[in-house]
Write an enzyme that holds these catalytic residues in place. Structure first.
Site, PDB file in Angstrom:
ATOM      1  CG  ASP A 372      18.580 -37.247  19.427  1.00  0.00           C
ATOM      2  OD1 ASP A 372      19.653 -37.865  19.486  1.00  0.00           O
ATOM      3  OD2 ASP A 372      17.567 -37.671  18.910  1.00  0.00           O
ATOM      4  CG  ASP A 394      29.423 -30.146  31.101  1.00  0.00           C
ATOM      5  OD1 ASP A 394      28.964 -29.275  31.969  1.00  0.00           O
ATOM      6  OD2 ASP A 394      30.465 -30.497  30.816  1.00  0.00           O
ATOM      7  CG  ASP A 396      29.129 -25.492  33.924  1.00  0.00           C
ATOM      8  OD1 ASP A 396      28.106 -24.606  34.119  1.00  0.00           O
ATOM      9  OD2 ASP A 396      29.784 -25.979  34.516  1.00  0.00           O
ATOM     10  CG  HIS A 405      20.643 -40.334  17.228  1.00  0.00           C
ATOM     11  ND1 HIS A 405      19.450 -39.793  17.547  1.00  0.00           N
ATOM     12  CD2 HIS A 405      20.233 -41.482  16.551  1.00  0.00           C
ATOM     13  CE1 HIS A 405      18.363 -40.574  17.685  1.00  0.00           C
ATOM     14  NE2 HIS A 405      18.724 -41.615  16.868  1.00  0.00           N
ATOM     15  CG  ASN A 419      21.421 -24.929   1.173  1.00  0.00           C
ATOM     16  OD1 ASN A 419      20.682 -26.130   0.678  1.00  0.00           O
ATOM     17  ND2 ASN A 419      22.008 -25.059   2.300  1.00  0.00           N
ATOM     18  CG  ASN A 497      15.200 -48.957  15.421  1.00  0.00           C
ATOM     19  OD1 ASN A 497      13.891 -48.655  14.964  1.00  0.00           O
ATOM     20  ND2 ASN A 497      16.104 -48.103  15.852  1.00  0.00           N
ATOM     21  CB  ALA A 507       6.749 -44.713  21.384  1.00  0.00           C
ATOM     22  CE1 TYR A 509       4.809 -43.811  29.942  1.00  0.00           C
ATOM     23  CE2 TYR A 509       6.247 -42.461  29.009  1.00  0.00           C
ATOM     24  CZ  TYR A 509       6.028 -43.429  30.054  1.00  0.00           C
ATOM     25  OH  TYR A 509       6.873 -43.802  30.816  1.00  0.00           O
ATOM     26  CB  SER A 559      16.080 -42.675  15.342  1.00  0.00           C
ATOM     27  OG  SER A 559      16.317 -43.173  16.642  1.00  0.00           O
TER      28      SER A 559
END
Length: 648
Positions: A372, A394, A396, A405, A419, A497, A507, A509, A559
């Site tokens: 994601d 990235d 690094d 998201h 909690n 959506n 999805a 496949y 999602s």
């Protein structure tokens, strides 16, 4: 063979097991248990015309912004009550130290005032306040004065939203139980702008991704002809790709010299390789010219555009009524104390999550990867729930979420339960592996998503959630999906959506569990894509979850539906580690609550997931009948391996 529209991986078995296999098949045919009583037929929403669709999306975006506003007010009040209930916080020094620590991780708490109501004293702790005018300061002071008067009467205060320095704020106040103290907070609601901007992209209310940036183009998913996305309605026909890039799989592996020659001829830097395919980026050739070059000169296995995958979330506001819950879900079992659970998390009881916790709460050994936008690694409601991840965008940097998201998806799967804070995840103990394949715009390339799938597989993920999609069938991505599936990973993906029957990938496949979205009334969410490839449905509308900056947001979309199913797969694999990936998916499909037309249909697939029944079917001391052949074969294989190893 195929089952429920999905490919069932064939396995090589020793010849002596043939009889057991045949017997198992006969038993299944003779004793398949009756299906669950289907729910009343849910009529699917008719596709909206472009103008109506645009209006509906604006409405749902505004309603979810309102829901996010309420989530953050409840969260702020909860923090104030915890302060007031802490008897160690009574002196100004203690209060200041505690509040400053809180503000470090909750930057939206920009000013807190602690009142000793009996002594009529006040301690003021300011965080990172923006530069304000005298008018702005006076407005804030007025709200704090109203709050103080309310506290003296033993009342709470919840101000309307107001703007200061161009940003939205509110003030809330809570009295202590004994009436001696009170606390008030000035809370920045920049999250509302973030949710608005985020959802404008995800609802396709603006061109997304922006054409022209990184040479992005859009094409018709079927014909590959050029198309310009101007409205959300256009997006259901479009696939986006980088116009100056191409994915190539060669018949024969090119040598280093050949790659150098290609790079020179097409004005390309060093190509990227993943699996058996290469991604070439040209400085002066578009996709059509690149395709012509490779097909004429190299005769490859295949060429395809370097597609861009987008997040699949949407906004809407909805509340659940007790009448819409399945039988048994109203029982007061396993009700967690998380602050937002009882009022906002309709999505967990409706799929029998609470009852399922009696059978499985997950295991740290079963890792769920989230491919994601990354995850907020410092979110207090995800503390201890994450394992080391990977940043493909990235390499690094850590896989930090710069969109929101991925953090929202991760919270649905595994936000800390019991909690006393925020939301509860579907799983208590499954670890989450953040894999950042989508950039700050919420989009990512075929290469990035494929690399994320392969990396997660190679680093121990047993389940992979993909809340993203594109309408073009990419062989490159499919190869990565098959790589993970062949290594016994459960792959779960959002259907999309755009309220369209067009298959979305990954999805669609056959190796992937495709998840559609339902609302709190167990109806198909009006935005949810549909089609014969849909396997199951899960809650997707107005889902409360974690958001960057130790905040919470309500988002909607497939999602949000997909991680419910991914977490469920994690619970199943935790309870019964012997099951293969296909057997896990079969358990989820076979125990789904039938919605809509009787049997499998294109709107709900096999129905809405039922965590309790699925866990019950795979975790009983006696192996369920439908699982008997596979279980028996595995036991025989295990005994034969022991026998063979003892002879060596």
């Amino acid at each position: 063979m195929r089952r429920g529209g999905k490919l069932v991986k064939s396995r090589t078995l020793w010849s002596i097991l043939g009889a057991a296999s045949v017997l198992g098949a006969l038993l299944i045919l003779l004793f398949i248990p009756g299906s669950k009583q289907p729910a009343p037929t849910a009529e699917p929403a008719q596709p909206l015309r472009p103008q109506e669709e645009n209006k509906a999306k604006h409405f749902t975006m505004q309603s979810d912004i309102q829901a996010t506003d309420q989530l953050n007010r409840i969260d702020a009040k909860g923090h104030l009550r915890r302060m007031l209930n802490n008897n160690a916080l009574r002196s100004p020094g203690q209060i200041k130290a505690y509040t400053q620590k809180e503000q470090k991780f909750h930057k939206h708490f920009q000013q807190v005032r602690w009142y000793n109501l009996k002594q009529n004293t006040m301690t003021d702790i300011q965080g990172l306040l923006p530069k304000m005018s005298k008018k702005d300061k006076k407005l804030i002071t007025n709200h704090f004065q109203i709050a103080q008067q309310k506290l003296k009467r033993g009342e709470t205060y919840d101000s309307p939203k107001f703007n200061v320095a161009g940003q939205p704020y509110f003030v809330v106040a809570e009295p202590s139980k004994d009436g001696k103290y009170g606390a008030a907070a000035l809370v920045n609601q920049g999250i509302l702008h973030e949710v608005s901007n985020h959802q404008k992209r995800n609802l396709r209310l603006i061109p997304y991704p922006k054409e022209g940036k990184f040479k992005v183009e859009s094409i018709h998913a079927d014909t590959l002809s050029d198309i310009t996305v101007k409205t959300g309605h256009d997006n259901e026909k479009a696939s986006h790709f980088y116009e100056n890039e191409i994915v190539v799989s060669f018949q024969n592996e090119p040598s280093q010299q050949q790659l150098l020659d290609i790079s020179k001829e097409i004005s390309c830097e060093t190509p990227r390789k993943l699996g058996y395919a290469y991604v070439f980026r040209s400085k002066d050739m578009d996709y059509l010219k690149l395709r012509s070059y490779f097909e004429q000169k190299w005769k490859p296995k295949y060429t395809e555009p370097h597609y861009i995958y987008l997040t699949n979330d949407r906004i809407h506001q909805s509340r659940v009524s007790s009448d819409s819950l399945p039988d048994g879900a109203n029982a007061q079992v396993n009700i967690p104390n998380d602050l937002l659970f009882s009022e906002y998390q309709w999505n967990l009881p409706v799929i029998e999550t609470n009852r399922g916790w009696d059978l499985s709460r997950g295991s740290e050994d079963v890792i769920i990867a989230v491919v994601d936008t990354g995850v907020d690694l410092q979110h207090s409601d995800l503390n201890g729930q994450l394992v080391e991840g990977y940043n493909i965008v990235d390499k690094d940097k850590q896989p930090l979420d710069d969109v929101g998201h991925g953090t929202h998806v991760a919270g649905i799967i595994g936000a800390l339960v019991n909690n006393g804070e925020g939301v509860a995840g579907v799983s208590w103990y499954n670890k989450i592996m953040p894999v950042k394949a989508l950039d700050g715009s919420g989009s990512g390339t075929t290469y990035a998503v494929a690399e994320g799938i392969i990396w997660a597989t190679d680093h121990g993920a047993k389940v992979i959630n993909m809340s993203l999609g594109n309408y073009a069938d990419s062989q490159f991505l499919h190869d990565a999906v098959k790589y993970a599936y062949d290594r016994d990973v459960v792959l779960v993906a959002a259907s999309g959506n755009d309220n369209t029957e067009r298959p979305g990938y990954p999805a669609a496949y056959p190796e992937v569990l495709a998840v559609a979205a339902t609302d709190s009334n167990q109806k198909r969410a009006e935005y949810s894509n549909y089609g014969d490839y849909i396997d199951v449905a899960a809650p997707g509308t107005n889902i409360a979850s974690t958001f960057p900056g130790n905040q919470y947001a309500a988002l909607s979309g497939t999602s949000m539906a997909s991680p419910h199913a991914a977490a469920m797969a994690g619970l199943i694999r935790s309870l019964n580690p012997d099951l293969t990936n296909q057997e896990v998916m079969d358990a989820m499909i076979n125990q789904a609550v039938d919605l809509g037309d009787k049997g499998k249909d294109k709107y709900y697939g096999h129905g809405q997931i039922d965590i309790f029944q699925s866990l019950k079917s795979v975790g009983a001391p006696e192996v369920p009948l439908q699982m008997w052949p596979g279980q028996t074969l595995r036991n025989l294989e295990r005994e034969l391996r022991k026998l063979n190893s003892s002879k060596e």
